[in-house]
Design a protein around this motif. Structure first.
Motif, PDB file in Angstrom:
ATOM      1  N   GLN A 140       0.833  -1.215   0.000  1.00  0.00           N
ATOM      2  CA  GLN A 140       0.000   0.000   0.000  1.00  0.00           C
ATOM      3  C   GLN A 140       0.864   1.260   0.000  1.00  0.00           C
ATOM      4  N   SER A 141       2.010   1.190   0.659  1.00  0.00           N
ATOM      5  CA  SER A 141       2.902   2.353   0.706  1.00  0.00           C
ATOM      6  C   SER A 141       3.524   2.653  -0.660  1.00  0.00           C
ATOM      7  N   LEU A 142       3.439   1.713  -1.582  1.00  0.00           N
ATOM      8  CA  LEU A 142       3.999   1.908  -2.919  1.00  0.00           C
ATOM      9  C   LEU A 142       3.072   2.669  -3.860  1.00  0.00           C
ATOM     10  N   ILE A 143       1.811   2.819  -3.487  1.00  0.00           N
ATOM     11  CA  ILE A 143       0.888   3.534  -4.365  1.00  0.00           C
ATOM     12  C   ILE A 143       1.416   4.949  -4.585  1.00  0.00           C
ATOM     13  N   GLY A 144       1.578   5.291  -5.862  1.00  0.00           N
ATOM     14  CA  GLY A 144       2.140   6.585  -6.237  1.00  0.00           C
ATOM     15  C   GLY A 144       3.649   6.580  -6.381  1.00  0.00           C
ATOM     16  N   GLN A 145       4.293   5.454  -6.048  1.00  0.00           N
ATOM     17  CA  GLN A 145       5.757   5.354  -6.110  1.00  0.00           C
ATOM     18  C   GLN A 145       6.206   4.808  -7.472  1.00  0.00           C
ATOM     19  N   GLN A 146       7.370   5.290  -7.900  1.00  0.00           N
ATOM     20  CA  GLN A 146       8.001   4.777  -9.108  1.00  0.00           C
ATOM     21  C   GLN A 146       8.681   3.454  -8.784  1.00  0.00           C
ATOM     22  N   VAL A 147       8.531   2.488  -9.696  1.00  0.00           N
ATOM     23  CA  VAL A 147       9.158   1.183  -9.527  1.00  0.00           C
ATOM     24  C   VAL A 147       9.825   0.757 -10.826  1.00  0.00           C
ATOM     25  N   LEU A 148      10.835  -0.081 -10.674  1.00  0.00           N
ATOM     26  CA  LEU A 148      11.482  -0.722 -11.807  1.00  0.00           C
ATOM     27  C   LEU A 148      11.006  -2.165 -11.822  1.00  0.00           C
ATOM     28  N   LEU A 149      10.491  -2.606 -12.958  1.00  0.00           N
ATOM     29  CA  LEU A 149       9.990  -3.970 -13.081  1.00  0.00           C
ATOM     30  C   LEU A 149      11.091  -4.900 -13.565  1.00  0.00           C
ATOM     31  N   THR A 150      10.863  -6.189 -13.433  1.00  0.00           N
ATOM     32  CA  THR A 150      11.867  -7.168 -13.847  1.00  0.00           C
ATOM     33  C   THR A 150      12.075  -7.178 -15.356  1.00  0.00           C
ATOM     34  N   ASN A 151      11.161  -6.599 -16.128  1.00  0.00           N
ATOM     35  CA  ASN A 151      11.353  -6.468 -17.576  1.00  0.00           C
ATOM     36  C   ASN A 151      12.054  -5.157 -17.932  1.00  0.00           C
ATOM     37  N   GLU A 152      12.571  -4.472 -16.890  1.00  0.00           N
ATOM     38  CA  GLU A 152      13.341  -3.214 -16.992  1.00  0.00           C
ATOM     39  C   GLU A 152      12.497  -1.989 -17.338  1.00  0.00           C
ATOM     40  N   GLN A 153      11.172  -2.113 -17.365  1.00  0.00           N
ATOM     41  CA  GLN A 153      10.316  -0.947 -17.562  1.00  0.00           C
ATOM     42  C   GLN A 153      10.113  -0.243 -16.231  1.00  0.00           C
ATOM     43  N   GLN A 154       9.942   1.082 -16.298  1.00  0.00           N
ATOM     44  CA  GLN A 154       9.653   1.868 -15.103  1.00  0.00           C
ATOM     45  C   GLN A 154       8.196   2.292 -15.151  1.00  0.00           C
ATOM     46  N   GLY A 155       7.583   2.313 -13.994  1.00  0.00           N
ATOM     47  CA  GLY A 155       6.191   2.730 -13.916  1.00  0.00           C
ATOM     48  C   GLY A 155       5.844   3.198 -12.528  1.00  0.00           C
ATOM     49  N   THR A 156       4.568   3.514 -12.357  1.00  0.00           N
ATOM     50  CA  THR A 156       4.050   3.988 -11.083  1.00  0.00           C
ATOM     51  C   THR A 156       2.984   3.020 -10.591  1.00  0.00           C
ATOM     52  N   VAL A 157       3.094   2.583  -9.345  1.00  0.00           N
ATOM     53  CA  VAL A 157       2.075   1.719  -8.761  1.00  0.00           C
ATOM     54  C   VAL A 157       0.830   2.576  -8.531  1.00  0.00           C
ATOM     55  N   VAL A 158      -0.303   2.140  -9.102  1.00  0.00           N
ATOM     56  CA  VAL A 158      -1.536   2.922  -8.967  1.00  0.00           C
ATOM     57  C   VAL A 158      -2.584   2.221  -8.115  1.00  0.00           C
ATOM     58  N   MET A 159      -2.477   0.896  -7.980  1.00  0.00           N
ATOM     59  CA  MET A 159      -3.456   0.173  -7.176  1.00  0.00           C
ATOM     60  C   MET A 159      -2.848  -1.140  -6.699  1.00  0.00           C
ATOM     61  N   VAL A 160      -3.225  -1.546  -5.493  1.00  0.00           N
ATOM     62  CA  VAL A 160      -2.802  -2.828  -4.945  1.00  0.00           C
ATOM     63  C   VAL A 160      -4.050  -3.674  -4.749  1.00  0.00           C
ATOM     64  N   HIS A 161      -4.029  -4.862  -5.325  1.00  0.00           N
ATOM     65  CA  HIS A 161      -5.171  -5.770  -5.209  1.00  0.00           C
ATOM     66  C   HIS A 161      -5.307  -6.253  -3.773  1.00  0.00           C
ATOM     67  N   GLN A 162      -6.513  -6.201  -3.245  1.00  0.00           N
ATOM     68  CA  GLN A 162      -6.757  -6.584  -1.863  1.00  0.00           C
ATOM     69  C   GLN A 162      -6.348  -8.028  -1.577  1.00  0.00           C
ATOM     70  N   TYR A 163      -6.633  -8.934  -2.492  1.00  0.00           N
ATOM     71  CA  TYR A 163      -6.365 -10.353  -2.251  1.00  0.00           C
ATOM     72  C   TYR A 163      -5.105 -10.856  -2.940  1.00  0.00           C
ATOM     73  N   ASP A 164      -4.420  -9.975  -3.635  1.00  0.00           N
ATOM     74  CA  ASP A 164      -3.184 -10.347  -4.317  1.00  0.00           C
ATOM     75  C   ASP A 164      -2.226  -9.146  -4.297  1.00  0.00           C
ATOM     76  N   PRO A 165      -1.804  -8.741  -3.103  1.00  0.00           N
ATOM     77  CA  PRO A 165      -1.022  -7.497  -3.004  1.00  0.00           C
ATOM     78  C   PRO A 165       0.348  -7.553  -3.682  1.00  0.00           C
ATOM     79  N   LEU A 166       0.880  -8.737  -3.919  1.00  0.00           N
ATOM     80  CA  LEU A 166       2.200  -8.835  -4.534  1.00  0.00           C
ATOM     81  C   LEU A 166       2.189  -8.515  -6.033  1.00  0.00           C
TER      82      LEU A 166
END
Length: 191
Positions: A140-166
């Motif tokens: 939840q603390s990542l919402i709005g944060q920039q992340v680097l994905l394992t495919n090397e793309q960068q993005g912003t976390v916009v939502m965390v699934h309640q039953y699948d937060p990972l």
């Protein structure tokens, strides 16, 4: 909360008694060195239980933060309810911190690896409720944060699934990528 926070802050104070050459050894510890390293829990307990203003419960966190619910921890191999709630909480935070921090003997683990390891240990070594709350709060603390994905793309976390937060929803440019549907892509690093 203050008592828990103080216990968490001081849980590794016993490492002051461990020789620096063991603490900063770049390679794997020998069996003897590891046995000495495990003593930091006892040293911390002894130091804290004789410190004015520190409760017995806080001192026990130093002693028991490496105990595991399945009995695989140390120093006493305690199981289940033998381990106080504070020690269970600090254990989860300590593992997260240890895995996400670079050490002289290894690099920091990727973000997704740490959370998957915690999740995998949630019904054996770690308390499942505490681990679940921890993972959910971290994500939840990542919402709005920039992340680097394992495919090397960068993005912003916009939502965390309640039953699948990972596996959150990540915005990359004008696109939304649902990691719950793209299981091969994970969060590598928080930027």
């Amino acid at each position: 909360l203050l008592e828990l926070t103080t216990a968490g802050l001081l849980h590794d104070v016993g490492k002051m008694q461990i020789p620096e050459e063991i603490l900063s050894k770049p390679g794997k510890l020998t069996d003897e060195e590891f046995e000495l390293m495990k003593q930091h829990t006892v040293y911390g307990y002894e130091l804290l239980r004789n410190t004015p203003g520190i409760s017995e419960r806080q001192a026990l966190v130093a002693l028991r933060h490496h105990e595991r619910l399945d009995g695989s921890g140390y120093p006493a191999g305690l199981k289940g309810d033998q381990i106080d709630l504070f020690s269970r909480i600090v254990a989860v935070a300590d593992i997260f911190h240890a895995m996400t921090s670079p050490r002289v003997y290894r690099e920091a683990s990727e973000f997704h690896e740490v959370l998957y390891q915690l999740n995998n240990d949630a019904y054996s070594a770690l308390d499942p409720t505490i681990t679940g709350v921890f993972i959910h709060k971290i994500m939840q603390s990542l919402i709005g944060q920039q992340v680097l994905l394992t495919n090397e793309q960068q993005g912003t976390v916009v939502m965390v699934h309640q039953y699948d937060p990972l596996h959150p929803l990540v915005q990359i440019g004008d696109e939304y990528v649902d990691l719950s549907k793209m299981r091969t892509v994970k969060i590598k690093k928080v930027l």
